[in-house]
Design an enzyme around this catalytic site. Structure first.
Site, mmCIF file in Angstrom:
data_model
loop_
_atom_site.group_PDB
_atom_site.id
_atom_site.type_symbol
_atom_site.label_atom_id
_atom_site.label_comp_id
_atom_site.label_asym_id
_atom_site.label_seq_id
_atom_site.Cartn_x
_atom_site.Cartn_y
_atom_site.Cartn_z
ATOM 1 N N ASN A 41 0.881 -1.310 -0.131
ATOM 2 C CA ASN A 41 0.136 0.019 -0.172
ATOM 3 C C ASN A 41 0.889 1.131 -0.037
ATOM 4 O OD1 ASN A 41 -2.832 -1.247 0.322
ATOM 5 N ND2 ASN A 41 -1.834 -1.918 2.222
ATOM 6 N N LYS A 129 2.136 -15.477 -2.258
ATOM 7 C CA LYS A 129 2.660 -14.492 -3.027
ATOM 8 C C LYS A 129 4.223 -13.793 -2.567
ATOM 9 C CE LYS A 129 2.495 -9.588 -4.192
ATOM 10 N NZ LYS A 129 1.781 -8.122 -3.795
ATOM 11 N N HIS A 149 -1.486 -7.014 -10.174
ATOM 12 C CA HIS A 149 -1.439 -6.515 -11.658
ATOM 13 C C HIS A 149 -0.864 -7.673 -12.708
ATOM 14 C CE1 HIS A 149 -0.743 -2.313 -10.557
ATOM 15 N NE2 HIS A 149 0.091 -2.647 -10.024
#
Length: 220
Positions: A41, A129, A149
């Site tokens: 973030n 991830k 993405h």
């Protein structure tokens, strides 16, 4: 066109567009893990600044552990969400100290890829991830992280199914692309996701539009 053929065509097009891309490793497995926490973030620039300030203040991770979350928070404010990230970093260091007796993960480099991933996933707060990012960027393992993405681009292309868990999808790409190209392809897809394949995509100027299921549907 099969998903395998499509991802290979996309990889060729992205090589022409961006050339080979790489990310410089931190030089520490634990440093790379902390960096992934700081990168959440926020921008790459701010997360890098936060990491630099943190390492400038604490010469060792053991020193950061002993200092506590408030002292860590003071050094990473530029990265945003400093309180939350500081608590996560300190909890990580505490867990490593409790499990291994030290704040260090360099021993993981000696393990085969699957065992390395298993060990990373044992650490509280480390998901698929994060484990794949650390394995790929820090230790050069031939794995393919599936971030937001990348998942969005590959779903729109029609390479993967959007309703499947991300941990399942990266294995397909690893089978279809040469191991030495996985790292660069991951970064290229992130760039495309930021520049063209945004949540509101710019299909008209996208270099992959001709092979993209989503872009072709928009023309109907």
């Amino acid at each position: 066109m099969t998903p395998k053929a499509k991802i290979r065509r996309a990889a060729q097009a992205l090589d022409k567009l961006y050339g080979p891309l790489s990310k410089r490793p931190q030089g520490q497995m634990l440093g790379a893990l902390v960096e992934t926490i700081l990168s959440q973030n926020t921008t790459d620039l701010n997360s890098q600044r936060a990491y630099s300030q943190l390492r400038g203040r604490f010469r060792t991770w053991e020193a950061a552990r002993r200092a506590g979350p408030t002292a860590i928070e003071d050094q990473i404010r530029v990265g945003g969400l400093a309180g939350t990230k500081a608590r996560r970093i300190h909890a990580l260091l505490q867990q490593l100290h409790k499990t291994y007796g030290r704040c260090d993960l360099e021993f993981l480099r000696e393990l085969p890829t699957e065992l390395l991933l298993e060990e990373l996933l044992r650490i509280p707060g480390v998901g698929p991830k994060t484990a794949l990012v650390v394995a790929s960027f820090e230790d050069g393992r031939p794995v393919f992280p599936m971030d937001t993405h990348v998942h969005r681009v590959l779903t729109r292309l029609g390479v993967i199914s959007g309703d499947r868990a991300r941990i399942e999808t990266h294995r397909e790409v690893e089978r279809w692309i040469e191991p030495q190209r996985l790292h660069s392809l991951h970064l290229q897809l992130i760039e495309l996701g930021r520049e063209q394949c945004r949540p509101r995509p710019r299909c008209a100027s996208c270099p992959l539009a001709k092979i993209c299921d989503y872009a072709q549907e928009q023309k109907l």
